[in-house]
Design an enzyme around this catalytic site. Structure first.
Site, PDB file in Angstrom:
ATOM      1  N   GLU A 104      22.503  18.072   5.408  1.00 10.65           N
ATOM      2  CA  GLU A 104      23.615  18.486   6.248  1.00 10.65           C
ATOM      3  C   GLU A 104      23.232  18.304   7.713  1.00 10.65           C
ATOM      4  OE1 GLU A 104      24.872  22.421   5.154  1.00 10.65           O
ATOM      5  OE2 GLU A 104      25.389  21.832   3.105  1.00 10.65           O
ATOM      6  N   GLY A 145      22.804  20.174  10.266  1.00  8.49           N
ATOM      7  CA  GLY A 145      21.941  21.095  10.986  1.00  8.49           C
ATOM      8  C   GLY A 145      20.685  21.552  10.284  1.00  8.49           C
ATOM      9  N   THR A 195      23.957   7.818   1.653  1.00  2.08           N
ATOM     10  CA  THR A 195      23.843   6.388   1.386  1.00  2.08           C
ATOM     11  C   THR A 195      24.871   5.988   0.334  1.00  2.08           C
ATOM     12  OG1 THR A 195      21.482   6.433   1.879  1.00  2.08           O
ATOM     13  CG2 THR A 195      22.290   4.559   0.636  1.00  2.08           C
ATOM     14  N   HIS A 202       2.956 -12.691  15.034  1.00  5.69           N
ATOM     15  CA  HIS A 202       4.014 -13.590  15.480  1.00  5.69           C
ATOM     16  C   HIS A 202       4.079 -13.702  17.005  1.00  5.69           C
ATOM     17  CE1 HIS A 202       5.521 -13.409  11.350  1.00  5.69           C
ATOM     18  NE2 HIS A 202       6.382 -14.358  11.656  1.00  5.69           N
ATOM     19  N   GLY A 203       3.411 -12.799  17.704  1.00  7.57           N
ATOM     20  CA  GLY A 203       3.442 -12.860  19.160  1.00  7.57           C
ATOM     21  C   GLY A 203       4.845 -12.694  19.698  1.00  7.57           C
ATOM     22  N   GLY A 204       5.180 -13.428  20.732  1.00 11.14           N
ATOM     23  CA  GLY A 204       6.494 -13.315  21.357  1.00 11.14           C
ATOM     24  C   GLY A 204       7.631 -13.655  20.415  1.00 11.14           C
ATOM     25  N   GLU A 235      13.920  10.307   1.896  1.00 10.58           N
ATOM     26  CA  GLU A 235      13.437  11.143   0.782  1.00 10.58           C
ATOM     27  C   GLU A 235      12.312  12.084   1.231  1.00 10.58           C
ATOM     28  OE1 GLU A 235      15.732  10.629  -0.832  1.00 10.58           O
ATOM     29  OE2 GLU A 235      15.727   8.994  -2.255  1.00 10.58           O
ATOM     30  N   THR A 272      10.221  13.454   5.080  1.00  9.25           N
ATOM     31  CA  THR A 272       9.313  12.909   6.084  1.00  9.25           C
ATOM     32  C   THR A 272       7.865  12.959   5.603  1.00  9.25           C
ATOM     33  OG1 THR A 272       9.012  15.067   7.107  1.00  9.25           O
ATOM     34  CG2 THR A 272      10.853  13.723   7.911  1.00  9.25           C
ATOM     35  N   GLU A 298       5.562  14.595   6.963  1.00 10.95           N
ATOM     36  CA  GLU A 298       5.122  15.987   7.027  1.00 10.95           C
ATOM     37  C   GLU A 298       5.517  16.755   5.772  1.00 10.95           C
ATOM     38  OE1 GLU A 298       4.858  14.122  10.757  1.00 10.95           O
ATOM     39  OE2 GLU A 298       6.650  14.318   9.487  1.00 10.95           O
TER      40      GLU A 298
END
Length: 401
Positions: free
Chosen positions: A131, A133, A162, A354-356, A379, A381, A383
């Site tokens: 949810e 919050g 999802t 890959h560099g730049g 699913e 974190t 932590e």
């Protein structure tokens, strides 16, 4: 070695399934993934192909029209699909969590009603706990279900759903105080409801609204939405398992499957990043030779390959533990934690190789670099995984006396 992350002890059937999926990924997903992802376009043609392969019924028992395969087979298929495009693996993940929850906890009527159509991909599943919050604190959910005759009335707002738009069946977790006295632990007064709806956005059934897609940094193509319930009426026979108060346990059982899935996704994305890195390192020349011949790049490739192998081994172990019927929250937590962290590191190393050009949208590694962070939070974190792992270790290693 032709490729990393080989799995020992597979049956001929498992090997044939994986071969078919790998060929599908190489032919139908990888060539179009980056273009579709940049357009944030739902991969309908790919999804239709997965239906034809029977992938939506992979873990659904044969008696309901599925293939009756194990979690290990499913995880290895997810690894292959995520190697092509992680968003596609997300489309089938939530479907399978709901199918698994129905298989394990549903009434016979619920299984008979939903599983055959889910096996065909005609009913597409999604599940909803989070949810706006509460983040990882599932016990703090405020969405509420109140009994009214033979129905329940649901009110509340859910987040990070999802397949919110494309699904037709959503397993929704709500508080249901009916039958549970005041003072009951929050996780014992939660119920999972099976909510059928029309695909799409807006009001998809009376009392249920799916707003438009959430715009995300990566993990595009798959639709991620909110879910708003305002007087949503659900028949009592759509309480998962037929009894209230069991929703938290049902969801956590499904999330263990989901964590193995996220670990498999991490393995697949990391494997693709390694493939891109080792290929580019042999094509790009500096100081008169391919950069793959520079020791610094060889060290990177060695570390990347080792991480791919380690994550794959832990993912396979977690899947096999669940298939054996044993508790696997420790193994699933370890696999999800390690695979997601290693995936981020392998992708970043490939990006550096890959560099730049890695910063250019013309190169596939740019997409992977935006996709990998989702695995760090999906699913649960890192932590949360470490909390689960730590508690389980203390259970196993508790001092006696």
């Amino acid at each position: 070695m032709a490729r990393l992350a080989r799995t020992a002890g597979l049956t001929d059937v498992q090997q044939e399934i994986l071969k078919t999926v790998r060929e599908f990924v190489d032919k139908e997903i990888i060539p179009v993934a980056t273009e579709l992802e940049h357009r944030d376009e739902y991969p309908q043609q790919i999804v239709d192909g997965l239906k034809e392969l029977g992938l939506f019924g992979l873990m659904i028992p044969e008696e309901y029209g599925g293939l009756g395969e194990s979690l290990l087979t499913y995880a290895l298929c997810v690894e292959e699909i995520a190697r092509g495009w992680m968003s596609v693996s997300g489309i089938i993940n939530t479907h399978f969590i709901v199918a698994y929850m129905l298989k394990q906890h549903g009434t016979q009527e619920q299984k008979d009603h939903f599983l055959p159509r889910m096996a065909l991909g005609e009913v597409r599943g999604a599940f909803s706990m989070s949810e706006p919050g509460l983040g990882s604190d599932v016990s703090a959910i405020t969405s509420k279900a109140v009994k009214d005759g033979d129905e329940y009335v649901l009110n509340g707002q859910k987040m990070w759903l999802t397949n919110g738009g494309s699904s037709t069946l959503v397993a929704v977790l709500c508080r249901s105080d009916e039958g549970h006295p005041e003072g009951t632990a929050p996780h014992k007064s939660m119920t999972t409801f099976l909510v059928e709806k029309e695909p799409g956005f807006g009001e998809v059934r009376p009392g249920l609204t799916i707003p438009g897609k959430i715009d995300k940094m990566g993990y595009k193509g798959v639709d991620t939405t909110e879910l708003i319930m305002d007087g949503l009426r659900i028949p009592a026979n759509r309480v998962l398992g037929g009894t209230t108060g069991r929703g938290f346990y049902q969801m956590m059982d499904g999330v263990e499957v989901g964590r193995v899935n996220v670990a498999a996704r991490g393995c697949g994305v990391a494997q693709r990043a390694f493939e891109l890195g080792v290929s580019y390192a042999q094509q790009r020349h500096t100081f008169g030779k391919p950069i793959a011949q520079h020791q610094a790049i060889q060290f990177k490739l060695a570390e990347m390959a080792t991480k791919v192998e380690a994550a794959h081994a832990m993912m396979v172990n977690a899947a096999r533990k669940k298939d054996s019927g044993e508790r696997n929250d420790l193994e699933a937590g370890m696999a999800k934690y390690l695979a997601s962290e290693y995936c981020k590191e392998v992708v970043e190393d490939a990006f550096r190789i890959h560099g730049g050009y890695g910063f250019s949208k013309e190169y596939e590694i740019e997409r992977l670099y935006r996709e990998a962070p989702m695995l760090l939070i999906g699913e649960g974190t890192a932590e949360i995984q470490k909390m689960i792992i730590g508690r389980r270790l203390l259970e196993e290693y508790r001092l006696q006396g």
